[in-house]
Design an enzyme around this catalytic site. Structure first.
Site, PDB file in Angstrom:
ATOM      1  CG  HIS A 158      14.834 -22.165  12.792  1.00  0.00           C
ATOM      2  ND1 HIS A 158      14.519 -23.196  13.538  1.00  0.00           N
ATOM      3  CD2 HIS A 158      15.745 -21.683  13.974  1.00  0.00           C
ATOM      4  CE1 HIS A 158      14.558 -23.378  14.842  1.00  0.00           C
ATOM      5  NE2 HIS A 158      15.570 -22.501  15.053  1.00  0.00           N
ATOM      6  CG  ASP A 366       9.443 -24.594   4.367  1.00  0.00           C
ATOM      7  OD1 ASP A 366       9.831 -24.218   5.259  1.00  0.00           O
ATOM      8  OD2 ASP A 366       8.299 -25.496   4.042  1.00  0.00           O
TER       9      ASP A 366
HETATM   10  P1  ADQ Z   1       7.593 -22.481   9.513  1.00  0.00           P
HETATM   11  O1  ADQ Z   1       7.677 -21.633   8.259  1.00  0.00           O
HETATM   12  O2  ADQ Z   1       6.616 -21.985  10.410  1.00  0.00           O
HETATM   13  O3  ADQ Z   1       8.977 -22.731  10.206  1.00  0.00           O
HETATM   14  P2  ADQ Z   1       7.145 -25.288   9.470  1.00  0.00           P
HETATM   15  O4  ADQ Z   1       8.436 -26.145   9.582  1.00  0.00           O
HETATM   16  O5  ADQ Z   1       6.214 -25.966   8.363  1.00  0.00           O
HETATM   17  O6  ADQ Z   1       7.170 -24.146   9.054  1.00  0.00           O
HETATM   18  O7  ADQ Z   1       6.471 -25.637  10.686  1.00  0.00           O
HETATM   19  C1  ADQ Z   1       5.048 -25.210  10.974  1.00  0.00           C
HETATM   20  C2  ADQ Z   1       4.558 -25.683  12.324  1.00  0.00           C
HETATM   21  O8  ADQ Z   1       3.159 -24.892  12.520  1.00  0.00           O
HETATM   22  C3  ADQ Z   1       4.255 -27.165  12.351  1.00  0.00           C
HETATM   23  O9  ADQ Z   1       4.608 -27.621  13.470  1.00  0.00           O
HETATM   24  C4  ADQ Z   1       2.669 -27.228  11.956  1.00  0.00           C
HETATM   25  O10 ADQ Z   1       2.055 -28.343  12.583  1.00  0.00           O
HETATM   26  C5  ADQ Z   1       2.180 -25.768  12.661  1.00  0.00           C
HETATM   27  N1  ADQ Z   1       1.144 -25.601  11.705  1.00  0.00           N
HETATM   28  C6  ADQ Z   1       0.931 -25.167  10.371  1.00  0.00           C
HETATM   29  N2  ADQ Z   1      -0.247 -24.726   9.901  1.00  0.00           N
HETATM   30  C7  ADQ Z   1      -0.953 -25.027  11.180  1.00  0.00           C
HETATM   31  C8  ADQ Z   1      -2.286 -24.727  11.529  1.00  0.00           C
HETATM   32  N3  ADQ Z   1      -3.139 -24.344  10.571  1.00  0.00           N
HETATM   33  N4  ADQ Z   1      -2.701 -24.786  12.742  1.00  0.00           N
HETATM   34  C9  ADQ Z   1      -1.957 -25.222  13.704  1.00  0.00           C
HETATM   35  N5  ADQ Z   1      -0.362 -25.447  13.543  1.00  0.00           N
HETATM   36  C10 ADQ Z   1       0.026 -25.359  12.251  1.00  0.00           C
HETATM   37  C11 ADQ Z   1      10.465 -22.304  10.132  1.00  0.00           C
HETATM   38  C12 ADQ Z   1      11.012 -22.707   8.861  1.00  0.00           C
HETATM   39  C13 ADQ Z   1      10.776 -24.062   8.338  1.00  0.00           C
HETATM   40  C14 ADQ Z   1      11.421 -24.938   9.589  1.00  0.00           C
HETATM   41  C15 ADQ Z   1      11.012 -24.416  10.877  1.00  0.00           C
HETATM   42  C16 ADQ Z   1      11.364 -25.101  12.133  1.00  0.00           C
HETATM   43  O11 ADQ Z   1      10.301 -21.880   7.798  1.00  0.00           O
HETATM   44  O12 ADQ Z   1      11.301 -24.647   7.197  1.00  0.00           O
HETATM   45  O13 ADQ Z   1      11.206 -26.305   9.502  1.00  0.00           O
HETATM   46  O14 ADQ Z   1      11.119 -23.183  11.087  1.00  0.00           O
HETATM   47  O15 ADQ Z   1      12.957 -25.089  12.101  1.00  0.00           O
END
Ligand code: ADQ
Length: 456
Positions: A158, A366
């Site tokens: 991921h 990311d």
């Molecule tokens: P993350 O680094 O966790 O995931 P991201 O892809 O942005 O990053 O996903 C975050 C998730 O958490 C989103 O669904 C978002 O809605 C939720 N989220 C963020 N802040 C929040 C808050 N304050 N309250 C509730 N929900 C919140 C890792 C990798 C990423 C990759 C994903 C999936 O780092 O690059 O996209 O896995 O593969």
């Protein structure tokens, strides 16, 4: 037609947790994508419950098996907080923070990976499909292959796979590569990561072949990019309900109060570039390119990995910055930066996305970034502008966003300005293309494509 083959998912965390005597699905992209697949095909999910005191028994949920893996408190420290999050996480994100390499952390990583592999081996049906996820479990594919040579093994990373010169720092680079080479299909978010992996494998192991197909131990391994996505329909529908629209207009009135809204939503993580984007907003206010009566910045940041020292440091820095900007620029009833350090429900996030004029997604690195895609899905009104870092995997697909370099603070400030001033027609044109892309490539397509490659 034959029923599709059952699958076994192996991931750090289980997809459900108990609340009283009820089982509740954990939020998150992986669960959204794979639970429906498991319900339809049957199979099992192997993962940690999050509780290191109780071992936990296997049980059945919606027609598939939940197989908990026990991890002791000391192992959580070595395997999760240390090797996964102080060595691999920073190393795989361009060494934004200096990765630490401590030999005493490696052993728990090996031991815990072995436990996941054993649990998967015990539940996988004959000739079944096993799909292993993420940087915590990179040794599982080869361990599982030793135990169960009959199963097809897929691995998906991921996070980004770093360029060879950074990956070379890792004292256990051969072990990690050979762990991954135990899979039949190794998938990444982007072509660049896939290429980095194949190059490292050729350099540091006996693997031979091309960037998309390697040969190792007389087996062929497919390497490719499978960009993850979101449940587009869920976000589109959630943001269009009367309650969500009411909530969005309430936010616009309460926080916006006639001002334009810039919004960011992240886990509180140093890879997300939260401080730099706040500096860009501060630069706009300082140079009077915008006023606190014209626009407001909302930063939603959910607490994350708090036992890891770097996360505490970063939190202090961000909170000082918010304080500094508000101290200098806020006016009565007009706060410059609204900062929420807490998790929101997906429904709440949908309303915030819908309320924003400009969505600011500017990580330093990311794997993908799902927030950018979630924002796009909610904008069925075809308004709103996405400002997106070129270092997010999502930038490979979402080319109609305003693409920025998050280390160029002045460049980011200019992009915010351009986004705020973008004519409606131009914003609509861009949003319509962005929505078509995310609608077409949703998370279900992602899972199907990977599983087809694995079954093939
Ligand atoms: P993350 O680094 O966790 O995931 P991201 O892809 O942005 O990053 O996903 C975050 C998730 O958490 C989103 O669904 C978002 O809605 C939720 N989220 C963020 N802040 C929040 C808050 N304050 N309250 C509730 N929900 C919140 C890792 C990798 C990423 C990759 C994903 C999936 O780092 O690059 O996209 O896995 O593969």
């Amino acid at each position: 037609m034959r029923r599709p083959r059952p699958i076994v998912i192996v991931a750090n965390r289980l997809p459900v947790h108990r609340v009283g005597d009820k089982l509740v699905e954990n939020p998150g992209g992986l669960v959204t994508a794979l639970v429906p697949t498991l319900k339809a095909r049957g199979g099992a999910w192997v993962g940690w419950s999050g509780n290191s005191r109780a071992a936990g028994r296997a049980f059945s949920f919606e027609g598939f098996r939940i197989q908990p893996v026990h991890i002791s408190e000391a192992e959580v420290e070595g395997f999760y907080n240390q090797l996964s999050n102080r060595t691999l996480w920073p190393l795989y994100h361009d060494a934004i923070r200096t990765p630490e390499f401590d030999h005493s952390w490696w052993r728990p990583y090996v031991v815990v990976n072995h436990r996941y592999a054993k649990a998967a081996a015990a539940v996988a049906p004959r000739n079944g499909l096993v799909w292993v996820h993420d940087y915590h479990l990179q040794l599982v594919p080869s361990m599982l292959r030793m135990m169960r040579p009959d199963v097809a093994i897929g691995f998906f990373l991921h996070v980004p796979f770093p360029p060879e010169e950074l990956f070379a720092w890792l004292p256990w680079r051969e072990q990690i590569l050979e762990g991954l080479l135990g899979a039949d299909v190794v998938g990444f978010q982007t072509q660049a990561s896939a290429r980095n992996f194949s190059r490292a494998a050729r350099e540091f192991t006996r693997a031979e072949g091309t960037d998309s197909e390697l040969e190792f131990d007389r087996r062929k391994i497919r390497v490719g990019s499978y960009p993850i996505s979101i449940d587009f329909d869920w976000f589109a529908n959630a943001a269009a309900t009367p309650e969500a629209l009411r909530e969005a207009s309430l936010l616009r009135r309460r926080i916006g109060a006639g001002r334009k809204i810039l919004l960011s939503v992240d886990r509180l993580d140093y890879t997300k570039g939260i401080d730099l984007r706040l500096l860009a907003f501060e630069a706009m206010l300082k140079s009077k390119r915008t006023k606190v009566t014209d626009c407001v910045f909302i930063q939603i940041a959910s607490p994350s990995r708090e036992p890891v020292h770097e996360y505490g440091q970063m939190r202090v820095r961000i909170e000082q910055l918010v304080g500094r900007i508000n101290g200098e620029f806020s006016e009565p009833g007009r706060v410059a930066v609204h900062y929420f350090r807490r998790g929101f429900t997906r429904e709440q996030l949908a309303s915030y996305y819908r309320a924003a004029d400009v969505m600011v997604v500017t990580p330093l690195r990311d794997g993908m970034n799902l927030v950018a895609k979630e924002f796009v899905a909610t904008r069925s009104d075809y308004t709103g502008v996405l400002v997106l870092s070129e270092f997010a995997g999502a930038a490979r697909e979402l080319r109609q966003a305003l693409i920025v370099n998050p280390r160029n603070i002045e460049g980011m400030a200019q992009a915010f300005e351009a986004a705020l001033a973008m004519p409606k027609r131009e914003a609509r044109r861009r949003m319509s293309i962005l929505r078509t892309i995310v609608r077409r490539h949703d998370v279900f397509e992602w899972a199907d494509t990977f599983l087809e490659a694995l079954a093939g």
